[in-house]
Design a protein around this motif. Structure first.
Motif, PDB file in Angstrom:
ATOM      1  N   LEU A   1       0.825  -1.210   0.000  1.00  0.00           N
ATOM      2  CA  LEU A   1       0.000   0.000   0.000  1.00  0.00           C
ATOM      3  C   LEU A   1       0.860   1.260   0.000  1.00  0.00           C
ATOM      4  N   LYS A   2       1.990   1.216   0.681  1.00  0.00           N
ATOM      5  CA  LYS A   2       2.894   2.367   0.693  1.00  0.00           C
ATOM      6  C   LYS A   2       3.446   2.616  -0.709  1.00  0.00           C
ATOM      7  N   LYS A   3       3.797   1.551  -1.402  1.00  0.00           N
ATOM      8  CA  LYS A   3       4.315   1.693  -2.770  1.00  0.00           C
ATOM      9  C   LYS A   3       3.238   2.224  -3.714  1.00  0.00           C
ATOM     10  N   ILE A   4       2.006   1.761  -3.544  1.00  0.00           N
ATOM     11  CA  ILE A   4       0.901   2.268  -4.358  1.00  0.00           C
ATOM     12  C   ILE A   4       0.705   3.756  -4.101  1.00  0.00           C
ATOM     13  N   LYS A   5       0.807   4.162  -2.843  1.00  0.00           N
ATOM     14  CA  LYS A   5       0.657   5.582  -2.493  1.00  0.00           C
ATOM     15  C   LYS A   5       1.728   6.414  -3.179  1.00  0.00           C
ATOM     16  N   TYR A   6       2.970   5.968  -3.118  1.00  0.00           N
ATOM     17  CA  TYR A   6       4.059   6.721  -3.750  1.00  0.00           C
ATOM     18  C   TYR A   6       3.923   6.761  -5.270  1.00  0.00           C
ATOM     19  N   CYS A   7       3.452   5.680  -5.850  1.00  0.00           N
ATOM     20  CA  CYS A   7       3.232   5.671  -7.297  1.00  0.00           C
ATOM     21  C   CYS A   7       2.144   6.668  -7.699  1.00  0.00           C
ATOM     22  N   ALA A   8       1.077   6.720  -6.929  1.00  0.00           N
ATOM     23  CA  ALA A   8      -0.002   7.661  -7.237  1.00  0.00           C
ATOM     24  C   ALA A   8       0.465   9.103  -7.080  1.00  0.00           C
ATOM     25  N   ILE A   9       1.277   9.376  -6.081  1.00  0.00           N
ATOM     26  CA  ILE A   9       1.815  10.726  -5.909  1.00  0.00           C
ATOM     27  C   ILE A   9       2.731  11.081  -7.083  1.00  0.00           C
ATOM     28  N   THR A  10       3.519  10.132  -7.543  1.00  0.00           N
ATOM     29  CA  THR A  10       4.411  10.369  -8.675  1.00  0.00           C
ATOM     30  C   THR A  10       3.617  10.665  -9.941  1.00  0.00           C
ATOM     31  N   ILE A  11       2.580   9.888 -10.193  1.00  0.00           N
ATOM     32  CA  ILE A  11       1.743  10.115 -11.373  1.00  0.00           C
ATOM     33  C   ILE A  11       1.090  11.487 -11.305  1.00  0.00           C
ATOM     34  N   SER A  12       0.564  11.828 -10.149  1.00  0.00           N
ATOM     35  CA  SER A  12      -0.070  13.129  -9.981  1.00  0.00           C
ATOM     36  C   SER A  12       0.931  14.259 -10.212  1.00  0.00           C
ATOM     37  N   SER A  13       2.118  14.119  -9.687  1.00  0.00           N
ATOM     38  CA  SER A  13       3.147  15.152  -9.855  1.00  0.00           C
ATOM     39  C   SER A  13       3.550  15.309 -11.315  1.00  0.00           C
ATOM     40  N   LEU A  14       3.707  14.201 -12.001  1.00  0.00           N
ATOM     41  CA  LEU A  14       4.082  14.277 -13.414  1.00  0.00           C
ATOM     42  C   LEU A  14       3.000  14.956 -14.247  1.00  0.00           C
ATOM     43  N   HIS A  15       1.762  14.649 -13.967  1.00  0.00           N
ATOM     44  CA  HIS A  15       0.680  15.232 -14.764  1.00  0.00           C
ATOM     45  C   HIS A  15       0.399  16.680 -14.387  1.00  0.00           C
ATOM     46  N   VAL A  16       0.812  17.099 -13.211  1.00  0.00           N
ATOM     47  CA  VAL A  16       0.714  18.518 -12.861  1.00  0.00           C
ATOM     48  C   VAL A  16       1.694  19.322 -13.727  1.00  0.00           C
ATOM     49  N   LEU A  17       2.816  18.711 -14.097  1.00  0.00           N
ATOM     50  CA  LEU A  17       3.789  19.390 -14.956  1.00  0.00           C
ATOM     51  C   LEU A  17       3.217  19.747 -16.318  1.00  0.00           C
ATOM     52  N   ILE A  18       2.241  18.997 -16.783  1.00  0.00           N
ATOM     53  CA  ILE A  18       1.692  19.217 -18.114  1.00  0.00           C
ATOM     54  C   ILE A  18       0.464  20.147 -18.101  1.00  0.00           C
ATOM     55  N   LEU A  19       0.024  20.549 -16.920  1.00  0.00           N
ATOM     56  CA  LEU A  19      -1.146  21.436 -16.829  1.00  0.00           C
ATOM     57  C   LEU A  19      -0.972  22.766 -17.557  1.00  0.00           C
ATOM     58  N   PRO A  20       0.210  23.377 -17.571  1.00  0.00           N
ATOM     59  CA  PRO A  20       0.327  24.618 -18.349  1.00  0.00           C
ATOM     60  C   PRO A  20       0.005  24.437 -19.833  1.00  0.00           C
ATOM     61  N   LEU A  21       0.275  23.255 -20.373  1.00  0.00           N
ATOM     62  CA  LEU A  21      -0.094  23.003 -21.766  1.00  0.00           C
ATOM     63  C   LEU A  21      -1.608  23.017 -21.952  1.00  0.00           C
ATOM     64  N   PHE A  22      -2.328  22.469 -20.985  1.00  0.00           N
ATOM     65  CA  PHE A  22      -3.786  22.510 -21.067  1.00  0.00           C
ATOM     66  C   PHE A  22      -4.283  23.945 -21.022  1.00  0.00           C
ATOM     67  N   TYR A  23      -3.617  24.784 -20.248  1.00  0.00           N
ATOM     68  CA  TYR A  23      -3.997  26.194 -20.187  1.00  0.00           C
ATOM     69  C   TYR A  23      -3.770  26.861 -21.541  1.00  0.00           C
ATOM     70  N   VAL A  24      -2.619  26.579 -22.165  1.00  0.00           N
ATOM     71  CA  VAL A  24      -2.317  27.159 -23.480  1.00  0.00           C
ATOM     72  C   VAL A  24      -3.312  26.666 -24.518  1.00  0.00           C
ATOM     73  N   PHE A  25      -3.630  25.378 -24.502  1.00  0.00           N
ATOM     74  CA  PHE A  25      -4.599  24.839 -25.456  1.00  0.00           C
ATOM     75  C   PHE A  25      -5.983  25.441 -25.236  1.00  0.00           C
ATOM     76  N   ALA A  26      -6.339  25.659 -23.977  1.00  0.00           N
ATOM     77  CA  ALA A  26      -7.640  26.271 -23.680  1.00  0.00           C
ATOM     78  C   ALA A  26      -7.687  27.712 -24.182  1.00  0.00           C
ATOM     79  N   GLU A  27      -6.581  28.416 -24.100  1.00  0.00           N
ATOM     80  CA  GLU A  27      -6.521  29.795 -24.608  1.00  0.00           C
ATOM     81  C   GLU A  27      -6.600  29.816 -26.136  1.00  0.00           C
TER      82      GLU A  27
END
Length: 160
Positions: free
Chosen positions: A88-114
């Motif tokens: 469960l600890k490993k699953i938690k860390y994996c989910a945090i990693t995925i969330s962090s990586l996809h937060v990096l791409i959020l500015p692209l969604f902002y540019v596409f929305a504009e």
């Protein structure tokens, strides 16, 4: 009955991994090409999209593997053990990693929305990070509850 329910969950874990594999093969290159076309002055954005999506599949499949192992522990009556807490600890860390990586791409969604004048597109970009964060919190809560149950069980074993 327990074997049937864990078998169903094991099949569900496998079936969850298949669409992500198909998405990585067919959809991610298209998303990268669209990103490069929409931002021609930043041609390297295509490789950034590839990096985020492909690297985030590594912790995703590792978390699926840990979930599959957790179901195997349940089948073997090792659900209330330290190895389950570690999974469960490993699953938690994996989910945090995925969330962090996809937060990096959020500015692209902002540019596409504009560019497309579609403000709802930003909320689409928030789906994966938010879902991963929910999974991380859920795994953390389960990890804490399981650890407390193991501690209570070990105290009871010592008193008897």
């Amino acid at each position: 009955m327990k074997q049937v329910s864990t078998l169903f969950l094991k099949i569900a874990v496998i079936l969850i991994g298949i669409p992500i594999l198909v998405m990585c093969i067919f959809l991610v290159p298209e998303i990268g090409n669209v990103a490069a076309e929409m931002l021609p002055s930043f041609s390297y954005v295509k490789y950034f999209v590839f990096f985020v999506f492909y690297v985030s599949t590594i912790p995703f499949y590792f978390a699926l593997y840990q979930a599959f192992n957790l179901l195997r522990y349940i089948d073997r009556n090792h659900a209330f053990s330290q190895i389950s807490v570690n999974a469960l600890k490993k699953i938690k860390y994996c989910a945090i990693t995925i969330s962090s990586l996809h937060v990096l791409i959020l500015p692209l969604f902002y540019v596409f929305a504009e560019i497309d004048d579609a403000p709802g597109l930003i909320f689409v970009g928030l789906v994966v990070p938010f879902a991963s964060l929910v999974i991380a919190v859920f795994a953390a809560v389960l990890q804490k509850l399981l650890q407390e149950a193991i501690d209570i069980k070990s105290e009871n074993d010592l008193t008897v």
